[in-house]
Design an enzyme around this catalytic site. Structure first.
Site, PDB file in Angstrom:
ATOM      1  N   HIS A 101       0.838  -1.202   0.000  1.00 51.91           N
ATOM      2  CA  HIS A 101       0.000   0.000   0.000  1.00 51.91           C
ATOM      3  C   HIS A 101       0.870   1.249   0.000  1.00 51.91           C
ATOM      4  O   HIS A 101       2.102   1.190  -0.003  1.00 51.91           O
ATOM      5  CB  HIS A 101      -0.983   0.000   1.170  1.00 51.91           C
ATOM      6  N   CYS A 107       2.613  -4.853   6.721  1.00 49.86           N
ATOM      7  CA  CYS A 107       2.434  -4.573   5.297  1.00 49.86           C
ATOM      8  C   CYS A 107       3.723  -4.041   4.681  1.00 49.86           C
ATOM      9  O   CYS A 107       4.700  -3.773   5.371  1.00 49.86           O
ATOM     10  CB  CYS A 107       1.308  -3.562   5.092  1.00 49.86           C
TER      11      CYS A 107
END
Length: 352
Positions: free
Chosen positions: A150, A158
């Site tokens: 992201h 992430c």
């Protein structure tokens, strides 16, 4: 634009909408057309010069230690070539696989991303879900959800690319789906799977797992084609010959062979790498133990962080989202190959 092109784009738009509604965690955000931004003209021109179209398939490789993400794209030869390398702004945890929800580990393994895993309404600008846990990870009881690539510069498992970086990566995936690619492979690796890195990390508790990941990396390096994935006996299997016995991740492997058109190419690479590994170990290359405070950050972003500080850097790379644990990012010990033989309290210590 042909009727087929229009239909493909309508299907993609519908899949992206479903993904936006279904995903959670690193996901819900404000709606706009950020996911429709065209690819930069310079990038499109570079693709054309290299025999690639916007709609050609892609493959993504992620390297934690180097804090880099590569996008590979199929060219007119039918093989995949490196299109662009993107610096990673933030990842969390240590080198090694993710095993449990909340452990802050970014995953390592082989993942298949379909259009429904693309999220145009991420609270971290844009994102796509890796699909963790994959079948092999589920068979081992690993847990976790919403593990993403992201934007922004924050991570709790992430891979954060910055808003500008994820805009291009998302756009490349979007165009590949629109061009007919049904899914793309993501290879999330602890480091570039070179003999040098393997020699340095040979005493790590994850070394056997990393050897298995290197097999898949070798298959891609040798063929420039995404390896076909399977799993059995608690490990990945790559490019098994058609007709090999059924494989289940949690069961013992049946007898199988590697595709005979691929095996010689892979064996040649592996033989060279094993000889180099033995040479390095025999020459006394130290095995290193790396202790990260909490993940890493590409050195280009670390330079920016040192110069500007987190408050001034944030709007340049992450919009409204604060940079996660900036002190830990600054303690990232990895600067290419400069760590070999270096000992300090924030990073690499020889184990022998």
């Amino acid at each position: 634009m042909t009727a087929s092109d229009i239909l493909s784009r309508l299907r993609l738009a519908f899949a992206l909408l479903l993904g936006a509604l279904a995903l959670s965690g690193c996901v819900t955000g404000e709606g706009d057309d950020r996911h429709l931004q065209p690819l930069p003209a310079k990038l499109v021109s570079e693709m054309a010069a290299r025999g690639m179209s916007q709609g050609d398939p892609i493959l993504v490789r992620i390297f934690k230690k180097e804090s880099e993400l590569e996008v590979w794209k199929r060219d007119r030869s039918g093989r995949y070539a490196l299109l662009k390398t993107y610096p990673m702004c933030r990842w969390s945890g240590q080198l090694g696989p993710k095993k449990a929800e909340g452990d802050r580990q970014a995953p390592e393994g082989f993942y298949t991303v379909t259009a429904d895993l693309m999220n145009p309404r991420s609270q971290f600008y844009l994102s796509f879900n890796l699909g963790y846990p994959n079948p092999l990870e589920r068979s081992q009881g690993y847990s976790g959800s919403a593990l993403m690539v992201h934007g922004a510069c924050t991570s709790s498992g992430c891979f954060a690319m910055s808003d500008d970086g994820v805009t291009e990566i998302y756009g490349l995936a979007r165009e590949a789906f629109a061009g007919g690619q049904r899914s793309f492979q993501v290879q999330a690796l602890p480091f570039r799977m070179t003999p040098e890195n393997m020699a340095r990390h040979r005493d790590n508790a994850n070394f056997a797992f990393w050897q298995n990941l290197k097999e898949g990396s070798d298959h891609f390096d040798a063929t420039r084609q995404p390896p076909r994935l399977a799993a059995c006996g608690r490990r990945y299997v790559f490019n098994a010959r058609d007709g090999s016995g059924p494989m289940a991740p949690g069961e013992a492997c049946p007898l199988y062979e590697i595709d005979p058109a691929i095996q010689p190419l892979v064996s040649q690479k592996q033989d060279r790498d094993q000889a180099r590994f033995a040479e390095l170990v025999g020459a006394g290359t130290p095995a290193m133990s790396y202790a990260l405070a909490d993940g890493g950050m590409h050195k280009s972003f670390r330079t920016m962080l040192k110069t500007l500080g987190p408050e001034r850097m944030q709007p340049a790379v992450a919009g409204k989202v604060a940079i996660s644990r900036p002190e830990a990012a600054l303690a990232d010990p990895f600067d290419g190959d400069e760590t070999l033989g270096r000992a300090d309290t924030t990073g690499s210590l020889p184990t022998r």
